[in-house]
Enzyme design. Structure first.
Site, mmCIF file in Angstrom:
data_model
loop_
_atom_site.group_PDB
_atom_site.id
_atom_site.type_symbol
_atom_site.label_atom_id
_atom_site.label_comp_id
_atom_site.label_asym_id
_atom_site.label_seq_id
_atom_site.Cartn_x
_atom_site.Cartn_y
_atom_site.Cartn_z
ATOM 1 N N THR A 33 0.830 -1.201 0.000
ATOM 2 C CA THR A 33 0.000 0.000 0.000
ATOM 3 C C THR A 33 0.862 1.247 0.000
ATOM 4 O OG1 THR A 33 -1.747 -1.167 1.209
ATOM 5 C CG2 THR A 33 -1.844 1.225 1.208
ATOM 6 N N GLN A 246 -1.206 -15.378 -1.206
ATOM 7 C CA GLN A 246 -2.336 -14.945 -0.385
ATOM 8 C C GLN A 246 -3.664 -14.991 -1.136
ATOM 9 O OE1 GLN A 246 -1.612 -11.666 2.595
ATOM 10 N NE2 GLN A 246 0.141 -11.263 1.273
ATOM 11 N N ARG A 595 -0.563 -12.802 9.768
ATOM 12 C CA ARG A 595 -1.305 -11.723 10.442
ATOM 13 C C ARG A 595 -0.596 -11.327 11.728
ATOM 14 N NH1 ARG A 595 -2.580 -9.838 6.699
ATOM 15 N NH2 ARG A 595 -1.357 -11.518 5.772
#
Length: 731
Positions: A33, A246, A595
């Site tokens: 991002t 993913q 995570r």
């Protein structure tokens, strides 16, 4: 601000080669991002590219909003970049070119899954086909839409007779147009057809968007891939970021092979790898790398980090799911009380929702606030769906699904028989249902009995419709609620109805807030905004997160528990005979591992009650692949080790919270604010009160006074740790 100085070398190289076709394979936590936002900011600031000529596509509204915020923070100005999800982008194109859409008007409705289900079942019934095949027809329609193939081709290439599927597909398409509606899949397919059928429209968008960015490229399906190909045909500046490791959504059409296809379809392609992870410890990444290396369909990449080595991954085997849950909750409490973590640092992840109940029960036992992430959302609650349907029939009178949802809610004597007659009358007279009701109400001689039943409803509808453009949105919404007597359905005094009435009040307030923020917005604008909103869940600072792994992709937590690591559960049993499915299960486990930032706890239950029976289990094969050593002994929770903590009792309850769906209000106190709880005051035979379970009798004190067995009137016997159980002695 020097944009390049904030990136690592791999990120800089990708940014500096931004022209042409670029594929960035970005591992978990590698800053994708950040790369995307810096690329966009670089084009605007350093290359003087007009923001209107940039398109950025994400998969969630949350990701889109995060990108907008980051770019604003970097540049200090708002701009006209299209940053949106695939569906929002396509919807915008359709709205802008609605005059070209055959059979649609500007106020077409957007059907969610439940709306489309009702319409499809109606179609199946009208064709006199068995509803037992509903799921098959749904699958056929979804395959055709997501894989961008027409129904004729599907039927021709199918191994089974799909003549009925063909009929259902065609009639469902007609029904959508008749209702002036699109479901989520049709938003994409209609946008694709718009671009293909009207070259001038395609030229406009493909010329406008000089640079196109796509996030989570591994999650694109065939039609999304084809739309991107069309839009990038002029400038060919297409920058995609993804991680095939993913890809966990193939069951809903995602095709990670698009990453591999991209190299051929957009050649020449520049490929860059982001392998530096900023999230996790070395131990976590080493374990994740060992696991995912067992997959064949992937690019060769190895995540690394400059973070510390971190603690070992802990793995435990328990007798059953209750023991597993007790241990998980006690570990969370212990780490909270040691002062190193807060509630939102914890996530308990599972392969399937069926595993959550024991955990929920244990969390409630000790009044630990939790949230089921990805669970029931506000706009999916029945009372809110009803209200939304009421409003939809004022923005789109042809919306048959919405009308049929509310025509007899609250009950007004318009049963299934009357509805059937109304639909037959409408069909015979080639009218929409609203117009059919208007005609019948105006001419009671035509069908007196039916006219009498529907007349009160249509009279209220007509009077409200006339006021739609006079009242404010909030005033109109209140009028709809009052005139249709919606609150009367929840007048019986109970907690459920109290909550439903509060939800209606919240909804009305949300209309008002939307109106304040969007001065000239219409009712249609508001309904569209809430229908397209894909992620309204909130993970507050004061909740532990319980979730399936699918729901937390893109999130991170300091401490992650992964439970139910048993063959047949994780990996799921259907993957045994399919290498492709097994690789997806492995990718899912990889996502779960990555995570975590600091700690991972793995567990499985030696016996588990599932599918109506208790069975012995076998540890997940993934544990071997991660090189996790199985414990030699079965572990049970040791209450004493939990209580005897050096910094115990930092957290105490001031306001009991029990709802997993409401926003928690958990208040904590430091250790010095209270004395250690005296558990010696609890005796056998005492009546105690628990804020969740009510009154109960202590029938035994066990584990050397650490725990009490309490029989609650409506909840049966529960064993609670007295030191932390929120109990009040009544007598």
């Amino acid at each position: 601000m020097d944009i390049l100085s904030e990136l690592n070398e791999a990120q800089r190289q990708a940014l500096l080669n931004i022209k042409g076709a670029v594929l960035v394979t970005a591992g978990a936590g590698s800053g994708k991002t950040k790369l995307l936002t810096h690329c966009i900011a670089y084009l605007i600031k350093n290359e003087n590219v007009n923001p209107e000529n940039i398109l950025a596509i994400t998969f969630t509204n949350k990701a889109a909003n995060e990108m907008k915020t980051r770019i604003f923070d970097m540049l200090g100005v708002r701009n006209e970049i299209w940053i949106s999800t695939f569906h929002s982008m396509c919807l915008k194109m359709l709205r802008e070119n609605v005059s070209l859409l055959d059979g649609y008007t500007s106020d077409f409705s957007i059907y969610d899954e439940k709306d489309s289900e009702k319409l499809l079942k109606m179609v199946i019934t009208d064709l006199s086909l068995p509803l037992d095949d509903y799921k098959h027809y749904t699958t056929v329609i979804s395959i055709c839409q997501n894989h961008n193939i027409d129904i004729e081709t599907y039927v021709k290439n199918s191994r089974r007779d799909e003549s009925d599927s063909y009929k259902v597909y065609i009639e469902y398409e007609k029904a959508l147009k008749r209702n002036n509606a699109m479901d989520f899949d049709h938003i994409l397919s209609n946008a694709y057809q718009l671009l293909v059928s009207y070259p001038k429209v395609l030229d406009y968008y493909s010329i406008r968007f000089e640079y196109i960015f796509v996030d989570e490229f591994q999650d694109t399906n065939k039609i999304q891939y084809d739309i991107v190909r069309l839009l990038s045909k002029v400038h060919k500046n297409i920058f995609v970021v993804g991680d095939e490791d993913q890809c966990i959504y193939t069951w809903r059409g995602a095709n990670f092979e698009n990453i591999f296809n991209f190299k051929n379809d957009f050649a020449p392609v520049k490929v860059f790898k982001l392998e530096q992870n900023y999230r996790s410890t070395k131990t976590i990444l080493e374990t994740a790398n060992k696991l995912i290396s067992n997959n064949f369909e992937r690019f060769d990449k190895v995540l690394w980090t400059s973070n510390e080595q971190g603690k070992n991954i802990e793995f435990n085997r328990y007798y059953d799911e209750q023991n597993e849950a007790e241990s998980v909750v006690s570990k969370i409490w212990a780490m909270l009380n040691n002062g190193d973590y807060k509630l939102s640092d914890f996530a308990v992840l599972m392969r399937m929702n069926a595993l959550s109940l024991p955990l929920e029960q244990k969390l409630l036992n000790y009044n630990i606030p939790y949230r089921i992430y990805g669970g029931f959302k506000f706009y999916e609650r029945q009372e809110i769906k009803n209200l939304i349907s009421y409003l939809r029939i004022f923005t789109n009178p042809n919306d048959e699904t919405a009308l049929l949802r509310v025509i007899n809610f609250p009950r007004r004597g318009i049963g299934d028989g009357a509805i059937l007659k109304l639909r037959e009358y409408a069909k015979d007279n080639d009218l929409g249902l609203i117009n059919a009701m208007k005609r019948l109400a105006g001419n009671s001689n035509e069908n007196h009995q039916l006219s009498t039943k529907i007349k009160p409803f249509i009279e209220v509808y007509n009077s409200l419709y006339e006021s739609k453009n006079v009242l404010s949105l909030q005033e109109f919404t209140e009028s709809v609620i009052d005139k249709f007597n919606i609150r009367s359905a929840y007048m019986e005094q109970n907690d459920e109805n109290t909550e439903k009435l509060m939800n209606i009040d919240v909804f009305v307030n949300s209309v008002g807030e939307f109106e304040k923020a969007n001065g000239n917005a219409t009712l249609s604008d508001y309904l569209e905004s809430i229908t397209m909103e894909a992620d309204i869940d909130y993970i507050g600072d004061e909740t532990v997160t319980l979730s399936t792994i699918h729901s937390v992709k893109g999130l991170e937590f300091k401490v992650v528990f992964i439970i139910g690591l048993e063959d047949g559960i994780f990996p799921i049993s259907r993957a045994y005979d399919s290498q492709k499915d097994l690789e997806e299960e492995r990718r899912l486990m990889y996502v779960a591992l990555t995570r975590a930032k600091e700690r991972i706890f793995l567990s499985y239950a030696q016996t588990r009650y599932l599918h109506g029976k208790r069975s012995y289990t076998k540890a997940s094969r993934f544990l071997d692949e991660m090189d996790i050593q199985l414990p030699t002994t079965q572990k049970k929770y040791d209450y004493h080790s939990f209580i005897n903590l050096p910094k115990a009792n930092k957290y105490i309850e001031k306001q009991p919270i029990f709802s997993s769906t409401s926003t928690p209000n958990y208040i904590v106190a430091k250790n010095e604010d209270r004395q250690k709880k005296d558990t010696s005051v609890y005796k056998i035979g005492q009546i105690v009160e628990h804020p969740k379970f009510g009154k109960g009798e202590i029938v035994d004190i066990v584990d050397d006074g650490v725990c009490a067995e309490i029989v609650f009137e409506n909840f049966g016997k529960k064993t609670l740790i007295l030191e932390i159980a929120p109990l009040q002695i009544i007598s």
